[in-house]
Write an enzyme that holds these catalytic residues in place. Structure first.
Site, PDB file in Angstrom:
ATOM      1  N   ASP A 234      -6.724  24.665 -15.154  1.00 34.64           N
ATOM      2  CA  ASP A 234      -7.500  23.994 -16.198  1.00 34.64           C
ATOM      3  C   ASP A 234      -6.729  24.263 -17.489  1.00 34.64           C
ATOM      4  OD1 ASP A 234      -9.448  22.823 -17.809  1.00 34.64           O
ATOM      5  OD2 ASP A 234     -10.633  24.654 -17.920  1.00 34.64           O
TER       6      ASP A 234
ATOM      7  N   GLU B 273      -6.321  19.796 -13.826  1.00 35.81           N
ATOM      8  CA  GLU B 273      -7.338  18.940 -14.440  1.00 35.81           C
ATOM      9  C   GLU B 273      -6.674  18.053 -15.480  1.00 35.81           C
ATOM     10  OE1 GLU B 273     -11.159  19.609 -17.256  1.00 35.81           O
ATOM     11  OE2 GLU B 273     -11.219  20.694 -15.337  1.00 35.81           O
TER      12      GLU B 273
ATOM     13  N   ASP C 140     -13.486  28.996 -17.813  1.00 38.31           N
ATOM     14  CA  ASP C 140     -12.240  28.242 -17.713  1.00 38.31           C
ATOM     15  C   ASP C 140     -11.514  28.570 -16.410  1.00 38.31           C
ATOM     16  OD1 ASP C 140     -11.837  26.961 -20.596  1.00 38.31           O
ATOM     17  OD2 ASP C 140     -12.668  28.979 -20.829  1.00 38.31           O
TER      18      ASP C 140
END
Length: 183
Positions: A11, A71, A144
């Site tokens: 991420d 992502e 996260d």
């Protein structure tokens, strides 16, 4: 396809980069690690990008992932934030591509849908679902890292299927699939 593989999920972010790793053996997932790279204390955006690149290389050299799931940046109202996020993603992708590791991008909604069945799920819902799926004892304070782990799990669920994300097998493939974007 080999029977055992490791998937690194990322991420990307310029404040916190979350990541998670899973091992897949005989079509079963096993949790390896989740963590985050804290970047708030650095003011220089180029130092942040360098640290993202170096940490991604370190993860690759330590865990030898077979694939990377990342992502994709989502469209937001703040163009500057999106540009920063895109740079962070690009640097993480470049690290993987420099080691010839196939990369697949997933939209945040696709990741949430794969994990929870709801593309509008909250970070907390995704984290709780991962906790149950992978038997995680505790969840981190910042989510996260679970977002990075979710990208890896999403990739596992989408392996062998036609995915809505973009895949790259190396730098040459990236350049070929993105004509005019690389000068």
């Amino acid at each position: 396809m080999k029977s055992e593989r490791i998937i690194l999920g990322i991420d990307p972010g310029t404040t916190i980069m979350g990541f998670g790793l899973i091992k897949v053996e005989d079509k079963k997932m096993q949790f390896l690690q989740l963590n985050e790279l804290q970047l708030q204390k650095y003011d220089d955006p180029y130092v942040k990008l360098k640290l993202i690149f170096e940490r991604t290389i370190e993860l690759i050299d330590t865990f030898h992932p077979d694939e990377i799931a990342i992502e994709a940046p989502f469209f937001g109202k703040n163009v500057q934030s999106m540009l920063k996020l895109g740079r962070a993603q690009g640097v993480a992708m470049a690290a993987g591509l420099s080691r010839q590791i196939p990369i697949t991008e997933y939209l945040p909604k696709k990741i949430k849908m794969a994990i929870t069945g709801n593309g509008n799920a909250s970070k907390e819902q995704v984290a709780k679902m991962l906790q149950g799926l992978l038997n995680l004892k505790t969840l981190p304070k910042n989510l996260d890292s679970t977002d990075g782990l979710a990208a890896a799990v999403c990739h596992f669920y989408n392996s062998g299927k036609v995915v809505g994300g973009k895949s790259y097998t190396g730098w040459a493939a990236f350049v070929k699939q993105n004509p005019g974007k690389i000068k």
